[in-house]
Each structure stands twice: as structure tokens, then as C-alpha cells.
Design an enzyme around this catalytic site. Structure first.
Site, mmCIF file in Angstrom:
data_model
loop_
_atom_site.group_PDB
_atom_site.id
_atom_site.type_symbol
_atom_site.label_atom_id
_atom_site.label_comp_id
_atom_site.label_asym_id
_atom_site.label_seq_id
_atom_site.Cartn_x
_atom_site.Cartn_y
_atom_site.Cartn_z
ATOM 1 N N SER A 199 0.813 -1.212 0.000
ATOM 2 C CA SER A 199 0.000 0.000 0.000
ATOM 3 C C SER A 199 0.852 1.272 0.000
ATOM 4 C CB SER A 199 -0.954 -0.037 1.197
ATOM 5 O OG SER A 199 -1.933 0.966 1.107
ATOM 6 N N ASP B 160 -5.792 2.312 -3.240
ATOM 7 C CA ASP B 160 -7.026 2.162 -2.469
ATOM 8 C C ASP B 160 -7.307 3.410 -1.638
ATOM 9 O OD1 ASP B 160 -5.111 1.859 -0.483
ATOM 10 O OD2 ASP B 160 -5.954 0.007 0.343
ATOM 11 N N ASP C 68 -2.365 6.304 -3.552
ATOM 12 C CA ASP C 68 -1.200 5.690 -2.918
ATOM 13 C C ASP C 68 -0.730 4.516 -3.772
ATOM 14 O OD1 ASP C 68 -3.328 3.998 -2.342
ATOM 15 O OD2 ASP C 68 -2.553 3.436 -0.378
ATOM 16 N N ASP D 11 -1.081 1.282 -3.931
ATOM 17 C CA ASP D 11 -2.006 0.285 -4.494
ATOM 18 C C ASP D 11 -3.355 0.892 -4.845
ATOM 19 O OD1 ASP D 11 -2.854 0.666 -1.855
ATOM 20 O OD2 ASP D 11 -3.496 -1.418 -1.609
#
Length: 454
Positions: free
Chosen positions: A105, A250, A246, A248
């Protein structure tokens, strides 16, 4: 809850090849495949979808994980570099038995992680993660059930599945974004192709930055955790707004035309009002966390929207949304869940719905959040005896002073006391309409905590 060995609050995460090793990845592959086979004893073909972000260690971990899974006869579809919510979506669309995202992440490039989704695109509950941990430590036994020869699972490379997710995102928007100038910051991460593709196809004028991943530059001074450069580019290009994801994708943070950062709570306010106007906001409620400012809460209250608080962490926000049948929730950090469209936080989806809301109301993002006035807030970290830090809520003197001070604030403030998960600290946060009172209340409570627990 039972102590965890491998899984944290969001899957397994750590520095690649140090804390998150090849051994752990292989054993997780064995354990997950074994679990899925035992759960579906009559199913002839079990499938798992796997995606990843742009970290260089993703190739290494993907290979190890796939080896463990396929050696148990479970089939794999690798969908390439894709945001975490894209993997959750494809897991459902492809009727897979599980989905896996290889990403850490917003963490630095040296870290990586493994998140697992159930067949319905939701993250694994605690009890299944604990069951997998037991299996991981018993892998010498469960590996005896590995298949041999031509019975191993097939591994398909299906990078084109990216288009299924992209086209789904496009289908969630009515009309187009022609006449809007938007700066996109993809954090050199999983959204580096997707974000510019969807906004370009919707007719927006796009300037895309931090979209050249090298495997080692993900989240480096960019993206939702470092939107400073984005803010300068927005001003420099006289853009309508900037959007930052960010690693990833999400999470989403926004920047207005003046370079001001618009956090997750403020984005939620825009979405909530837009949904309410269309009579699409379930029960006229939204879920945020205990960290949301009371000024934000009062703003929503004045607009006829009730704020429901959950503990920090998107899994707790989602749980509260499900519990109350709500369709919008999230965190200040930019994890925002629109459950009418996806099962998890989805930065690109939310950015599309945000821009759609701005277009529909004909106002700029700074105009829409100008009415939100954050109340003064102070956080005092009180160093205490480590063995005592988790006893603060059992201490009668601490509980009493909190009760007294909250009564003094008379609904125009609140006290939040939490412990640090990694340090011998008790965090005292006080928020209220009057800064002098806030500072005074925090100091008094912190003194009692220190006296009782040092």
C-alpha cells in the site's frame, strides 16, 4: 483475540526478504490452497486471482506464492499490475475462490505485503486468517497433499483483465468530464496506467505525474501521503484540481486549485451531499472514524447527515457500514468505501465519483469544503510504564477525570484516549470549539494519566 504471528491489520506486511520472506510466501500459498480445497471438497477446479503493484520485490513474492498454490493443484490467473480494488472486483467477476493482492500500500518501496480476498471481494475475517496461520506452521504436513506431474495448477497470465476493471470504472460515470483540467499523481504505483486512461477517455484534460514506476520509486515523495509536489503542479498548470493515489490505489487525497490538501473526510462530505441530493445516501448517514474532527461532524449534522464513528482502520469502517446498512464511509487518510460499487476502498473509483459530483453541482472543490471549519485539537503523548499502558481504561481516577472534563465541555468537545501499539505511550486527544478549554482539558487529563501509570 488470539495473538497473531503473520497477519497484521491488513494482511501480511514487512520488509521484503527480511520480514516477508520467500518461505512465508510459499507457506501461505500452501496454506491458502489447502484451505480452499478443504472448504470446497466437491469442486473440481479451484481458481485464485492474483495482482500486484509496481514494487520490484513483487516478482519474487509472486513466484513463491504461485509455486505454493499451484503445487496443491489450484489454478491461478495473474492479472498483472492493478490496484487492490481492481483485484477485489475481478475476484468477483471471474467467480474466483479467492483473490490476492501483492502490495504494501502506502509503505516504502522496500516493504511489501500480501492481502487476501474472499470470493465475494471482501477481506478475510480474523478467524480465517488465524486458521491460515495454523496451516502455515504445519506446512510440512499439509504439503503431503501436493499433487504431482500434470495435476499441478495452471498459471495464466491475463494482463488484459485490466480492461474489465477499467471499463467497469468508466461505466460508473454518467456523461463526461470535458472542459476540466485535472492533475493526476499515481505515486509510481498500481494506478499508473489506469488513472490517466479513465480520465482521458472521459474527456478531461490530463497532466499525469509520478507515473513512471521503476520498481523502487513507488510512494517516494509522491502520491496521497506526499501531495506537496502535486499541489505545486496544480497551481503551475492552473488546473481545476489534483488527485493523488497511494501505491495500491485504495486511497485518494485531493488538492484544490489553490494547492490546499483536501483529505478523506472532506471528500466524503462532498460525496455524501451529492448522494443525499439524489436520495441515494442510505439512511442519510456516513461512517468515518474516531479521528474525524467534530467541526466536520457538526457540518454534516447541519446538512441533515449523521456521522457514525468506527475505530481506525478500513475493516472497522466497512464492518460498521454493513452493520447499519450504509453505502458510504472512510477515513481521513483517504480510504473511502462506496459499497454500491465495490467492496473495498477504491481510489480511482472515488476520484471519478468526486469529479462527477463537482461537475454536476458546477462548483469547485474549494467552494464545496469552505463551510467545514475544523475545531481546535491537541494530542499529548504521555510516556508511561509499558506494562501499565493498556490498563488506563480500568483506572478509576483516569476514567473519572475524563467523565468530569467531558461534562465540562457540554457537547462542544470530546476526549479520545488511546494507547500506542508500538511504544510505551498513552495518547490523549482533546478536541473542542474553544482552544483555551481544549488545551486546559488535555493538560489536566494527561497529568492524571502520567501520575497513575508512570
Amino acid at each position: 483475540m488470539q495473538q497473531r504471528k503473520y497477519f497484521g491489520t491488513d494482511g501480511i506486511r514487512g520488509e521484503a526478504n527480511k520480514e516477508l520472506t520467500i518461505d512465508i510466501a510459499v507457506r501461505l500459498g500452501y496454506a491458502l490452497a489447502y484451505y480452499l480445497k478443504k472448504k470446497n471438497p466437491d469442486k473440481k477446479k479451484i481458481d485464485v486471482v492474483i495482482g500486484s503493484d509496481t514494487r520490484i520485490s513483487g516478482y519474487m513474492l509472486r513466484s513463491a506464492l504461485m509455486a505454493g498454490i499451484s503445487s496443491m493443484g489450484v489454478h491461478i490467473t495473474y492479472v498483472g499490475v492493478l490496484p487492490t480494488p481492481g483485484v477485489a472486483y475481478l475476484t468477483q467477476v471471474k467467480s474466483a475462490d479467492a483473490g490476492i493482492m501483492i502490495s504494501a500500500s502506502h509503505n516504502p518501496a522496500k516493504d511489501n505485503g500480501i492481502k487476501i480476498f474472499r470470493s465475494n471481494g471482501t477481506k478475510l475475517p480474523d478467524e480465517i486468517e488465524l486458521e491460515l496461520e495454523v496451516l502455515m506452521d504445519d506446512y510440512e504436513e499439509i504439503s503431503k497433499e501436493c499433487v504431482v506431474g500434470d495435476k499441478v495448477g495452471k498459471i495464466l497470465m491475463e494482463d488484459d483483465d485490466y480492461f474489465l476493471y477499467r471499463d467497469y470504472l468508466l461505466s460508473t460515470v454518467k456523461g463526461d468530464f470535458s472542459g476540466m483540467k485535472i492533475i493526476l499523481d499515481s505515486a509510481n504505483g498500481a494506478a499508473f496506467k489506469l488513472a490517466r486512461s479513465v480520465f482521458s477517455r472521459l474527456g478531461a484534460e490530463i497532466v499525469s505525474i509520478n507515473d513512471l514506476p521503476t520498481g523502487t520509486n513507488i510512494n517516494v515523495k509522491c502520491g496521497s501521503t506526499h501531495p506537496e509536489i502535486l499541489a505545486k503542479v496544480v497551481i503551475g498548470y492552473s488546473a481545476d484540481l489534483g488527485l493523488a493515489y497511494d501505491g495500491d490505489a485504495d486511497r485518494l487525497m485531493a488538492v484544490d486549485k489553490f494547492g490546499n490538501i483536501i483529505d478523506g473526510d472532506k471528500i466524503i462530505s462532498i460525496l455524501a451531499l451529492n448522494l443525499k441530493e439524489k436520495d441515494e445516501l442510505n439512511n442519510n448517514k456516513v461512517v468515518t472514524t474516531v479521528m474525524s474532527n467534530m467541526g466536520f461532524e457538526k457540518y454534516l449534522e447541519n446538512k441533515g447527515i449523521t456521522l457514525v464513528r468506527a475505530n481506525v482502520g478500513d475493516r472497522y469502517v466497512i464492518a460498521k457500514m454493513k452493520e447499519q446498512g450504509l453505502n458510504l464511509g472512510g477515513e481521513q487518510s483517504g480510504h473511502i468505501i462506496m459499497s454500491d460499487y465495490n467492496t473495498t476502498g477504491d481510489g480511482v473509483l472515488v476520484s471519478l465519483k468526486l469529479v462527477e459530483a463537482l461537475r454536476d453541482c458546477g462548483k469547485s472543490i474549494d467552494e464545496l469544503v469552505s463551510g467545514i471549519v475544523d475545531w481546535p485539537q491537541i494530542l499529548i503523548n504521555v510516556r508511561v510504564e509499558n506494562s501499565k499502558k493498556n490498563t488506563w481504561d480500568e483506572n478509576s481516577a483516569i476514567k473519572e477525570i475524563i467523565r468530569i472534563k467531558e461534562k465540562e465541555m457540554d457537547g462542544l468537545g470530546r476526549v479520545l484516549v488511546r494507547t500506542s501499539g508500538t511504544e510505551p505511550l498513552v495518547r490523549v486527544m482533546v478536541e473542542g470549539k474553544d482552544k483555551i478549554q481544549v488545551d486546559s482539558v488535555a493538560a489536566v487529563i494527561a497529568d492524571v494519566v502520567k501520575k497513575e501509570l508512570e
